[in-house]
Every structure is written in C-alpha cells, then in structure tokens.
Enzyme design. Sequence first.
Site, PDB file in Angstrom:
ATOM      1  N   LYS A 134      56.617  33.678  44.268  1.00  0.00           N
ATOM      2  CA  LYS A 134      55.198  33.356  44.189  1.00  0.00           C
ATOM      3  C   LYS A 134      54.925  31.864  44.386  1.00  0.00           C
ATOM      4  CE  LYS A 134      53.925  37.582  43.592  1.00  0.00           C
ATOM      5  NZ  LYS A 134      53.157  38.300  44.644  1.00  0.00           N
ATOM      6  N   TYR A 186      60.867  36.273  40.649  1.00  0.00           N
ATOM      7  CA  TYR A 186      59.413  36.402  40.799  1.00  0.00           C
ATOM      8  C   TYR A 186      58.754  35.035  40.921  1.00  0.00           C
ATOM      9  CZ  TYR A 186      54.858  38.627  40.139  1.00  0.00           C
ATOM     10  OH  TYR A 186      53.586  39.092  40.322  1.00  0.00           O
TER      11      TYR A 186
END
Length: 295
Positions: free
Chosen positions: A174, A170
């Site tokens: 991002k 993640y």
Amino acid sequence: MGILDSVLPVFGPRRTHDAKAVVTGAGSGIGRAFALEIASRGGEVLCADIDKDRADETVELIRRTHGRAAHAVFCDVSRREDVESLATHAQLVFGGPPTLVINNAGVGIGGKPVGGIGFDDWEWALGINLWGVVHGCEVFAPLLRTAGHGGIINVASAAGFAAAPGMAVYNVSKAGVMSLSETLAAELSGSGIAVTVLCPTFVKTNVVRDGRIGSASSRLADELMRWTGFSPERVARTTLDAHDHGRLYVLPQLDAHAVWLLKRTFPAVYTHALGVLNRVLPQNDSVAASVKTGV
C-alpha cells in the site's frame, strides 16, 4: 473541506459524472460500491474481477437499481496480459478510452513478522496489491493522456503510512500504491487528468475472510471492522466527491487522519510507540491488526 472544495464540483470538472469507468475488484466491497455509485451518477461501468460470477452480480445490481449500462469481465490484475486485455475490452464497449479508471482490486494479509512471512505470501500479495495497480496505471495512463481528460483513482490504505508490525507485506504494497499515485499525479499535472489515492482504515468488506491473515488477528480485525468500520458505500461516495474536487489524498476516517498527523509530526516517537505496543500485546493480536483496511 474548505470553501474552494465546495465550489469545485459546481464550476470544475465532474469526472465521476457520466463517466465511462473501469473498476477492478468490482465484484464486492469497495469495488462494487464504486461501480454502483458511478452508475448512480449517470455512468457506464466495466466491472472487472477475478471472480466473474461476482462481477456479473454487480452488473445485475447496476441494471436493476439504476438502469444503467454495465459489463462484467474476468481479470487477474496481477497478470499484465489480463490488464492489457481489459483495456482493449474497455475501448470496445465504450467506443473509445475510458474516462475514469479505479484500481481497486486487493487482498488482505498479515499476522507474521518479517523473516517469518515466506516468499510465497510476498509474491502473492504484492502481485495483486502493488503490481495490479502498476499494471492499471501503466496500461491506462497512456489512453487517458491521448484523450486529454479523465481520472485515475488508486485504492491504497492507511497501512501504507501507518507501518504497523506484523503487516509488512500489506504495508509495503500500500505504501507503493501511495508513492505511485503521488508520482503519477505530478506527471499528469496540467494534463486534464486527475489522480486520487484512497487511504482508509476499516471498511466493512470481505477482505479479512478472503485474505491470508492469522486467525487471532482476523478475529480482532472482524470485531474492529464491525464496530468502527465505514460502509463501502460511504467510502466510495466520499472518494468520488473528493476526486471531483481534485484532491490527491482521501483519508475518509478520523483515525487515519490522526495516524497521518502523528507519524509526520513525531516519526521517531510514533515508531517507538508501535514497538512498545507490539511487545506488550499478545504476538498474534498485535497493533498490526488495527490498521488493516478492506478493498
């Protein structure tokens, strides 16, 4: 927010008003909130989602609540051909290129350390969270350049700079969205096209339930989201206002600002502190769970 921010919406371009907008991941959460808020500002919205039924629900909400034109379309943002078809469809329904593109679609993933994640999870999450935004920018930026005006909003996360343990996939996805947005903003400077990247912490969405997150971390994240999370509507409204102000970064919550400041002021201390917390807390409930966001 300073004096300049307060006058820009009045005297500067209001890109989010009367927009012809494409929103990915518009079937729920922040994506749906973006679509509804754009409609409330007089815009027409093409709602794209991998779940067409959810996109149809968003369209019905827009028509019932705001009486504005809206359209639903299936789109798997991890597939380049789907995003290319989305751009073609947008030009057909709008009668020209969109004026606002919101690359919002994303998934949550976490709870495993590097080396124990598995390539399937890496490919799945990066395909949506990172490649989905790459596809959106690569396909739509030329259309906006040709039009000579408009805006792009990319949804990242505070995880993109927080770099918490147990959240590598993640975090990487991002961080990539942040870097892409910064690069694109520089490339489009002076073109009449604005770029904004949204970096929230907790938002009350389905990202935990719909993602691939360990059960213990999911429970902790659900509790933190319940008690500290912002509503998707608040985040969408704040982000659209910031985009009208011409702001690149949007960190809607105070905890995101605190982490941003701490990381940049004392990077070595920050990373050491994360390591200590990761060793002290139970492995599955590490600090990793505390920096996820909803999309």
